[in-house]
Design a protein around this motif. Structure first.
Motif, PDB file in Angstrom:
ATOM      1  N   MET A  55       0.834  -1.203   0.137  1.00  0.00           N
ATOM      2  CA  MET A  55       0.164   0.045   0.156  1.00  0.00           C
ATOM      3  C   MET A  55       1.004   1.170  -0.011  1.00  0.00           C
ATOM      4  O   MET A  55       1.840   1.206   0.693  1.00  0.00           O
ATOM      5  CB  MET A  55      -0.921   0.035   1.128  1.00  0.00           C
ATOM      6  CG  MET A  55      -1.963   1.344   1.370  1.00  0.00           C
ATOM      7  SD  MET A  55      -2.985   1.229   2.581  1.00  0.00           S
ATOM      8  CE  MET A  55      -4.287  -0.208   2.250  1.00  0.00           C
ATOM      9  N   ILE A  56       0.537   2.120  -0.819  1.00  0.00           N
ATOM     10  CA  ILE A  56       1.130   3.410  -0.926  1.00  0.00           C
ATOM     11  C   ILE A  56       0.565   4.384  -0.058  1.00  0.00           C
ATOM     12  O   ILE A  56      -0.780   4.721  -0.463  1.00  0.00           O
ATOM     13  CB  ILE A  56       1.414   3.823  -2.269  1.00  0.00           C
ATOM     14  CG1 ILE A  56       2.266   2.718  -3.273  1.00  0.00           C
ATOM     15  CG2 ILE A  56       2.156   5.118  -2.550  1.00  0.00           C
ATOM     16  CD1 ILE A  56       2.114   3.184  -4.679  1.00  0.00           C
ATOM     17  N   GLU A  57       0.977   4.688   1.056  1.00  0.00           N
ATOM     18  CA  GLU A  57       0.327   5.366   2.101  1.00  0.00           C
ATOM     19  C   GLU A  57      -0.113   6.917   1.540  1.00  0.00           C
ATOM     20  O   GLU A  57      -1.329   7.298   1.786  1.00  0.00           O
ATOM     21  CB  GLU A  57       1.015   5.940   3.195  1.00  0.00           C
ATOM     22  CG  GLU A  57       1.367   4.483   4.243  1.00  0.00           C
ATOM     23  CD  GLU A  57       0.210   4.068   4.661  1.00  0.00           C
ATOM     24  OE1 GLU A  57      -0.868   4.811   5.133  1.00  0.00           O
ATOM     25  OE2 GLU A  57       0.023   2.835   4.630  1.00  0.00           O
ATOM     26  N   TYR A  58       0.661   7.627   0.496  1.00  0.00           N
ATOM     27  CA  TYR A  58       0.208   9.037  -0.001  1.00  0.00           C
ATOM     28  C   TYR A  58      -1.016   8.725  -0.751  1.00  0.00           C
ATOM     29  O   TYR A  58      -1.958   9.488  -0.904  1.00  0.00           O
ATOM     30  CB  TYR A  58       1.388   9.815  -0.635  1.00  0.00           C
ATOM     31  CG  TYR A  58       1.016  10.734  -1.536  1.00  0.00           C
ATOM     32  CD1 TYR A  58       0.771  12.008  -0.973  1.00  0.00           C
ATOM     33  CD2 TYR A  58       0.608  10.857  -2.859  1.00  0.00           C
ATOM     34  CE1 TYR A  58       0.225  13.211  -1.427  1.00  0.00           C
ATOM     35  CE2 TYR A  58       0.258  11.997  -3.676  1.00  0.00           C
ATOM     36  CZ  TYR A  58       0.044  12.993  -2.780  1.00  0.00           C
ATOM     37  OH  TYR A  58      -0.318  14.266  -3.511  1.00  0.00           O
ATOM     38  N   ILE A  59      -0.993   7.801  -1.483  1.00  0.00           N
ATOM     39  CA  ILE A  59      -1.959   7.416  -2.725  1.00  0.00           C
ATOM     40  C   ILE A  59      -3.464   7.152  -1.865  1.00  0.00           C
ATOM     41  O   ILE A  59      -4.330   7.477  -2.214  1.00  0.00           O
ATOM     42  CB  ILE A  59      -1.716   6.204  -3.649  1.00  0.00           C
ATOM     43  CG1 ILE A  59      -0.413   7.020  -4.337  1.00  0.00           C
ATOM     44  CG2 ILE A  59      -2.728   5.832  -4.395  1.00  0.00           C
ATOM     45  CD1 ILE A  59      -0.525   8.084  -5.177  1.00  0.00           C
ATOM     46  N   ASN A  60      -3.007   6.160  -0.671  1.00  0.00           N
ATOM     47  CA  ASN A  60      -4.158   5.762   0.182  1.00  0.00           C
ATOM     48  C   ASN A  60      -4.851   7.227   0.824  1.00  0.00           C
ATOM     49  O   ASN A  60      -6.300   7.142   0.535  1.00  0.00           O
ATOM     50  CB  ASN A  60      -3.730   4.905   1.278  1.00  0.00           C
ATOM     51  CG  ASN A  60      -5.061   4.431   1.993  1.00  0.00           C
ATOM     52  OD1 ASN A  60      -5.741   3.671   1.451  1.00  0.00           O
ATOM     53  ND2 ASN A  60      -4.811   4.587   3.083  1.00  0.00           N
ATOM     54  N   LYS A  61      -4.021   8.016   1.024  1.00  0.00           N
ATOM     55  CA  LYS A  61      -4.603   9.246   1.719  1.00  0.00           C
ATOM     56  C   LYS A  61      -5.291   9.831   0.727  1.00  0.00           C
ATOM     57  O   LYS A  61      -6.392  10.419   1.088  1.00  0.00           O
ATOM     58  CB  LYS A  61      -3.517  10.130   2.199  1.00  0.00           C
ATOM     59  CG  LYS A  61      -3.979  11.394   2.906  1.00  0.00           C
ATOM     60  CD  LYS A  61      -2.511  12.079   3.344  1.00  0.00           C
ATOM     61  CE  LYS A  61      -3.089  13.461   3.906  1.00  0.00           C
ATOM     62  NZ  LYS A  61      -3.622  14.500   2.861  1.00  0.00           N
ATOM     63  N   ARG A  62      -4.710  10.156  -0.406  1.00  0.00           N
ATOM     64  CA  ARG A  62      -5.258  10.910  -1.502  1.00  0.00           C
ATOM     65  C   ARG A  62      -6.791  10.022  -2.041  1.00  0.00           C
ATOM     66  O   ARG A  62      -7.836  10.786  -2.263  1.00  0.00           O
ATOM     67  CB  ARG A  62      -4.515  10.910  -2.764  1.00  0.00           C
ATOM     68  CG  ARG A  62      -3.505  11.767  -2.559  1.00  0.00           C
ATOM     69  CD  ARG A  62      -3.732  13.369  -2.814  1.00  0.00           C
ATOM     70  NE  ARG A  62      -4.423  13.711  -3.561  1.00  0.00           N
ATOM     71  CZ  ARG A  62      -3.944  14.527  -4.848  1.00  0.00           C
ATOM     72  NH1 ARG A  62      -2.594  14.496  -5.050  1.00  0.00           N
ATOM     73  NH2 ARG A  62      -4.743  14.857  -5.882  1.00  0.00           N
TER      74      ARG A  62
END
Length: 136
Positions: free
Chosen positions: A1-8
């Motif tokens: 999981m890519i945290e920044y992308i998950n946040k977006r």
């Protein structure tokens, strides 16, 4: 999981749900807050938040056209509500490991889409900067 992308994607999902329910929910500013002068921490504001969500929306629309299976993961993981990975796996007729693999592939596709948008914006800025000036 890519945290920044998950946040977006989470912010996009919240924006989509707010858009779909007609903006119902708690107001960001109420008469009571005006009377007692409650000042919260200033955020980016609704225009900036909508712009960021629209950016993700455009990427998701492109993903939906190109790969409906990836969109299905985005739908079930972000838009369908609070669902367990086991339930998402049942809905997608796959294993939980496959859900995580598809989610990671979705994150990579979103990241690529955001990079493409950034490159396009940079190209437009360069073209504008290099355009000859017309003097009247």
């Amino acid at each position: 999981m890519i945290e920044y992308i998950n946040k977006r994607l989470n912010e996009w999902a919240i924006w989509c749900k707010r858009r779909d329910d007609g903006g119902m929910g708690y107001p960001s500013k109420s008469n009571y807050c005006n009377l007692v002068q409650i000042h919260g921490a200033g955020g980016a504001g609704p225009v900036t938040e909508a712009a960021a969500a629209l950016e993700i929306e455009g990427v998701i629309i492109a993903i939906r056209k190109r790969s409906p299976a990836q969109y299905d993961v985005a739908f079930w993981f972000y838009l369908a509500g609070s669902m367990t990975v086991k339930r998402i796996a049942q809905e997608l007729s796959c294993s939980e490991v496959t859900v995580y693999n598809r989610l990671h592939a979705l994150h990579l596709a979103v990241m690529d889409g955001l990079h493409d948008l950034e490159i396009d914006a940079q190209d437009r800025a360069d073209a504008e900067r290099n355009r000859p000036k017309i003097v009247a």
